[in-house]
Design a protein around this motif. Structure first.
Motif, PDB file in Angstrom:
ATOM      1  N   VAL A 181      -0.962  -1.745  10.915  1.00  0.00           N
ATOM      2  CA  VAL A 181      -0.440  -2.432   9.739  1.00  0.00           C
ATOM      3  C   VAL A 181       0.960  -1.882   9.490  1.00  0.00           C
ATOM      4  CG1 VAL A 181      -0.816  -3.047   7.326  1.00  0.00           C
ATOM      5  CG2 VAL A 181      -2.775  -2.575   8.812  1.00  0.00           C
ATOM      6  N   THR A 182       1.934  -2.775   9.373  1.00  0.00           N
ATOM      7  CA  THR A 182       3.338  -2.361   9.305  1.00  0.00           C
ATOM      8  C   THR A 182       3.926  -2.649   7.935  1.00  0.00           C
ATOM      9  OG1 THR A 182       3.610  -2.826  11.668  1.00  0.00           O
ATOM     10  CG2 THR A 182       5.624  -2.629  10.347  1.00  0.00           C
ATOM     11  N   CYS A 183       4.631  -1.675   7.386  1.00  0.00           N
ATOM     12  CA  CYS A 183       5.389  -1.867   6.153  1.00  0.00           C
ATOM     13  C   CYS A 183       6.867  -1.907   6.513  1.00  0.00           C
ATOM     14  CB  CYS A 183       5.112  -0.737   5.165  1.00  0.00           C
ATOM     15  SG  CYS A 183       6.078  -0.863   3.633  1.00  0.00           S
ATOM     16  N   MET A 184       7.561  -2.972   6.088  1.00  0.00           N
ATOM     17  CA  MET A 184       8.984  -3.148   6.367  1.00  0.00           C
ATOM     18  C   MET A 184       9.756  -3.179   5.050  1.00  0.00           C
ATOM     19  SD  MET A 184       9.549  -3.442   9.695  1.00  0.00           S
ATOM     20  CE  MET A 184      11.169  -4.185   9.659  1.00  0.00           C
ATOM     21  N   SER A 185      10.773  -2.340   4.944  1.00  0.00           N
ATOM     22  CA  SER A 185      11.629  -2.309   3.763  1.00  0.00           C
ATOM     23  C   SER A 185      13.047  -2.678   4.182  1.00  0.00           C
ATOM     24  CB  SER A 185      11.608  -0.915   3.136  1.00  0.00           C
ATOM     25  OG  SER A 185      12.540  -0.829   2.077  1.00  0.00           O
ATOM     26  N   SER A 186      13.648  -3.642   3.461  1.00  0.00           N
ATOM     27  CA  SER A 186      14.998  -4.098   3.782  1.00  0.00           C
ATOM     28  C   SER A 186      15.943  -3.764   2.639  1.00  0.00           C
ATOM     29  CB  SER A 186      15.017  -5.612   4.027  1.00  0.00           C
ATOM     30  OG  SER A 186      14.152  -5.963   5.079  1.00  0.00           O
ATOM     31  N   GLY A 187      17.190  -3.472   2.998  1.00  0.00           N
ATOM     32  CA  GLY A 187      18.194  -3.130   1.994  1.00  0.00           C
ATOM     33  C   GLY A 187      17.980  -1.714   1.492  1.00  0.00           C
ATOM     34  N   ASN A 202     -12.758  -3.148   2.379  1.00  0.00           N
ATOM     35  CA  ASN A 202     -12.230  -1.854   1.943  1.00  0.00           C
ATOM     36  C   ASN A 202     -10.797  -2.025   1.436  1.00  0.00           C
ATOM     37  OD1 ASN A 202     -12.151   0.847   1.449  1.00  0.00           O
ATOM     38  ND2 ASN A 202     -12.030   1.485   3.601  1.00  0.00           N
ATOM     39  N   ILE A 203     -10.418  -1.211   0.478  1.00  0.00           N
ATOM     40  CA  ILE A 203      -9.047  -1.264  -0.045  1.00  0.00           C
ATOM     41  C   ILE A 203      -8.135  -0.488   0.888  1.00  0.00           C
ATOM     42  CG2 ILE A 203      -7.533  -0.624  -1.964  1.00  0.00           C
ATOM     43  CD1 ILE A 203      -9.909  -0.945  -3.825  1.00  0.00           C
ATOM     44  N   LEU A 204      -7.113  -1.164   1.363  1.00  0.00           N
ATOM     45  CA  LEU A 204      -6.196  -0.539   2.308  1.00  0.00           C
ATOM     46  C   LEU A 204      -5.340   0.512   1.615  1.00  0.00           C
ATOM     47  CD1 LEU A 204      -4.926  -3.584   4.368  1.00  0.00           C
ATOM     48  CD2 LEU A 204      -6.346  -1.711   5.190  1.00  0.00           C
ATOM     49  N   PRO A 205      -4.823   1.470   2.386  1.00  0.00           N
ATOM     50  CA  PRO A 205      -3.820   2.396   1.835  1.00  0.00           C
ATOM     51  C   PRO A 205      -2.612   1.617   1.327  1.00  0.00           C
ATOM     52  CG  PRO A 205      -4.625   3.150   3.973  1.00  0.00           C
ATOM     53  CD  PRO A 205      -5.150   1.762   3.792  1.00  0.00           C
ATOM     54  N   SER A 206      -1.863   2.242   0.452  1.00  0.00           N
ATOM     55  CA  SER A 206      -0.701   1.593  -0.148  1.00  0.00           C
ATOM     56  C   SER A 206       0.589   2.192   0.400  1.00  0.00           C
ATOM     57  CB  SER A 206      -0.727   1.765  -1.674  1.00  0.00           C
ATOM     58  OG  SER A 206      -1.904   1.200  -2.214  1.00  0.00           O
ATOM     59  N   VAL A 248       4.604   2.173  10.665  1.00  0.00           N
ATOM     60  CA  VAL A 248       3.410   1.535  11.237  1.00  0.00           C
ATOM     61  C   VAL A 248       2.210   2.453  11.022  1.00  0.00           C
ATOM     62  CG1 VAL A 248       2.339   0.584  13.297  1.00  0.00           C
ATOM     63  CG2 VAL A 248       4.817   0.360  12.955  1.00  0.00           C
ATOM     64  N   LEU A 249       1.215   1.943  10.297  1.00  0.00           N
ATOM     65  CA  LEU A 249      -0.018   2.692  10.054  1.00  0.00           C
ATOM     66  C   LEU A 249      -1.063   2.263  11.072  1.00  0.00           C
ATOM     67  CD1 LEU A 249      -1.713   4.611   8.237  1.00  0.00           C
ATOM     68  CD2 LEU A 249      -2.358   2.583   6.920  1.00  0.00           C
ATOM     69  N   HIS A 250      -1.575   3.222  11.823  1.00  0.00           N
ATOM     70  CA  HIS A 250      -2.604   2.933  12.836  1.00  0.00           C
ATOM     71  C   HIS A 250      -3.989   3.171  12.240  1.00  0.00           C
ATOM     72  CE1 HIS A 250      -4.379   2.426  16.770  1.00  0.00           C
ATOM     73  NE2 HIS A 250      -4.957   3.617  16.688  1.00  0.00           N
ATOM     74  N   LEU A 251      -4.848   2.133  12.304  1.00  0.00           N
ATOM     75  CA  LEU A 251      -6.224   2.222  11.817  1.00  0.00           C
ATOM     76  C   LEU A 251      -7.161   2.109  13.020  1.00  0.00           C
ATOM     77  CD1 LEU A 251      -5.952  -0.111   8.686  1.00  0.00           C
ATOM     78  CD2 LEU A 251      -5.872   2.387   8.741  1.00  0.00           C
ATOM     79  N   TRP A 303       2.768   5.861   3.874  1.00  0.00           N
ATOM     80  CA  TRP A 303       1.476   5.255   3.522  1.00  0.00           C
ATOM     81  C   TRP A 303       0.609   6.286   2.814  1.00  0.00           C
ATOM     82  CZ3 TRP A 303      -0.007   0.238   4.029  1.00  0.00           C
ATOM     83  CH2 TRP A 303       0.748  -0.590   4.878  1.00  0.00           C
ATOM     84  N   TRP A 304      -0.006   5.863   1.710  1.00  0.00           N
ATOM     85  CA  TRP A 304      -0.845   6.752   0.921  1.00  0.00           C
ATOM     86  C   TRP A 304      -2.191   6.080   0.629  1.00  0.00           C
ATOM     87  CZ3 TRP A 304       0.904  11.515  -1.350  1.00  0.00           C
ATOM     88  CH2 TRP A 304       2.243  11.820  -1.044  1.00  0.00           C
ATOM     89  N   LYS A 305      -3.231   6.887   0.507  1.00  0.00           N
ATOM     90  CA  LYS A 305      -4.521   6.426   0.006  1.00  0.00           C
ATOM     91  C   LYS A 305      -4.873   7.298  -1.181  1.00  0.00           C
ATOM     92  CE  LYS A 305      -9.067   4.768   1.297  1.00  0.00           C
ATOM     93  NZ  LYS A 305      -9.997   4.489   2.400  1.00  0.00           N
ATOM     94  N   GLU A 306      -4.826   6.685  -2.367  1.00  0.00           N
ATOM     95  CA  GLU A 306      -4.929   7.426  -3.620  1.00  0.00           C
ATOM     96  C   GLU A 306      -3.836   8.496  -3.627  1.00  0.00           C
ATOM     97  OE1 GLU A 306      -9.000   8.631  -3.968  1.00  0.00           O
ATOM     98  OE2 GLU A 306      -9.672   6.608  -4.498  1.00  0.00           O
ATOM     99  N   HIS A 307      -4.200   9.794  -3.642  1.00  0.00           N
ATOM    100  CA  HIS A 307      -3.175  10.833  -3.695  1.00  0.00           C
ATOM    101  C   HIS A 307      -2.979  11.526  -2.344  1.00  0.00           C
ATOM    102  CE1 HIS A 307      -2.944  10.392  -8.013  1.00  0.00           C
ATOM    103  NE2 HIS A 307      -4.253  10.550  -8.115  1.00  0.00           N
ATOM    104  N   ALA A 308      -3.566  10.978  -1.305  1.00  0.00           N
ATOM    105  CA  ALA A 308      -3.480  11.611   0.018  1.00  0.00           C
ATOM    106  C   ALA A 308      -2.439  10.896   0.891  1.00  0.00           C
ATOM    107  CB  ALA A 308      -4.838  11.580   0.691  1.00  0.00           C
TER     108      ALA A 308
END
Length: 211
Positions: free
Chosen positions: A151-157, A201-205, A188-191, A166-171
């Protein structure tokens, strides 16, 4: 001799204070009078702001600002602690190296340098599923049990480029982000090996830190 350098940070839209000490270098001339304060910005040949107290008290000093550079949003406060040029509603182009020159009646001229960094938040944040499609409703899949996905997070600008983690709750799960040639940031978060218990299940944020 190189003048002292201060580092100042602010964010787009906020007010920022650029400090400028009005105290003479010599302790024996501590009561010496300020006659002229001139502000320069790197890249501009002429002053961008002047505070002229020649033949006047500080209260009577004449303020002048270059409208093209400061957009009528700056004012020098000689009686603040420390004295400072305050710039309202900062923009990206306010960032840069400033120099404050202080002239006295008797003491040698003093110069101060201030490097202003203006933080700009990211303009876009998207999540991509294992096939590279944008996640629009906070749901990914379905996937077969036992497969591993990314799962990939992309931030622009953003100035400077943000740190994406990537975090799950406070971890903290993953902070191995990559800055791409176009300035965007990818993490890129590898699951591995999805199980039946992962269903719904709720994914990490993802977390974007611009500091």
């Amino acid at each position: 001799m190189t003048s002292p350098l201060s580092e100042v940070q602010t964010a787009v839209g906020l007010e920022v204070s650029l400090p400028c000490d009005l105290i003479p270098a010599s302790a024996t001339l501590i009561q010496d009078k300020v006659t002229l304060v001139i502000w320069y910005k790197e890249g501009n040949l002429k002053p961008i702001y002047t505070f002229d107290a020649r033949g006047k008290t500080l209260q009577q000093a004449v303020h002048w600002a270059d409208h093209e550079v400061l957009k009528s949003k700056a004012h020098f406060y000689y009686d603040s602690h420390p004295p400072a040029l305050r710039i309202r509603q900062t923009r990206r182009d306010d960032a840069g190296l400033y120099r404050c020159r202080v002239d006295f009646q008797k003491s040698p001229t003093r110069n101060w340098r201030i490097n202003l960094t203006v933080l700009v938040p990211p303009t876009e944040l998207i999540i991509l599923d294992n096939q590279g499609a944008t996640v629009t409703e906070n749901t990914i899949g379905p996937y077969r049990e036992g497969v591993s996905i990314n799962v990939t997070c992309m931030s622009s600008g953003g100035i400077p480029p943000p740190r994406v983690s990537w975090w799950k709750e406070h971890a903290l799960l993953d902070d191995s982000f990559e800055i791409l040639p176009d300035g965007s940031v990818k993490n890129v978060l590898h699951l591995p090996k999805l199980q039946r218990r992962d269903l719904h299940n709720i994914l990490p944020s993802p977390f974007v830190d611009t500091k």
